[in-house]
Write a protein that holds these residues in place. Sequence first.
Motif: not given
Length: 244
Positions: A16-31, A198-205
């Motif tokens: 959940k926390t990784a999703l929060a960080a990833g999604l928030a930064s992706a939304i910020a990318e949209l301006g 979200v696919p399993e992605d070891k690089r997230v961790i």
Amino acid sequence: MGKTVCIASGKGGTGKTALAAGLASAIAELGKTVLLVDLDIGLRNLDLVLGLTDSALFDFTDVLLERTTLEEAVTPHPNCEGLFFLAAPLGIPEEPITSDALKGFCETVKQTYDICILDCPAGIGEGFSQAASVADCAIVVCTPDQTSLRDAQMTRHALSERGVEDLRLVVNRVRGGVDGVSLDEAIDRTGIRLLGAVPEDKRVISCYNRGELILSKRTPAAKAFRNMAQRLNGCEVPLLRTVR
């Protein structure tokens, strides 16, 4: 006026926390301007994930209790324009946090930021209930296994009981065969409209252990976060299409 989105999960360990960080930064990318708030009192981790442990000097209770202003309390992310952060307190506050105080806080935030994302405590306890009371939209995070799907279903019921009608589902850590559970089955079991997988992605961790945003890498998870940000922004994006 901005929008408040709470991110919830039935139990810990769903990402959940990784999703929060990833999604928030992706939304910020949209301006968009995004305030990401860690509501997990006493068990905060978002500052580590964002690489802001040494920068986040205040927490959201400092604003609620009027010890400082919202503008002074937030921490801008140095590598993502438009992304701002507000931590949870390290310990249990002496003064209890009330739902009315949190509502007032979110109303103030929505006058300043396009989106406020609340990273809720896992489970459906008091912190979850308070976040649900101020949410315009809720994202329920689960993994593709039967126990997590049941937890997501119960979380949906809890959110509905608290008046949250706009619900989205994110299935996290998806591997090749979705561990025997299809996305259609996940939707049917939880009764929640799918926002993304979200696919399993070891690089997230590995990224978050170093305090780096996953969007800085060209990874499957980063693509998924960008896709979901586009969908929340009203765009029709196919589930498996890469958005740059």
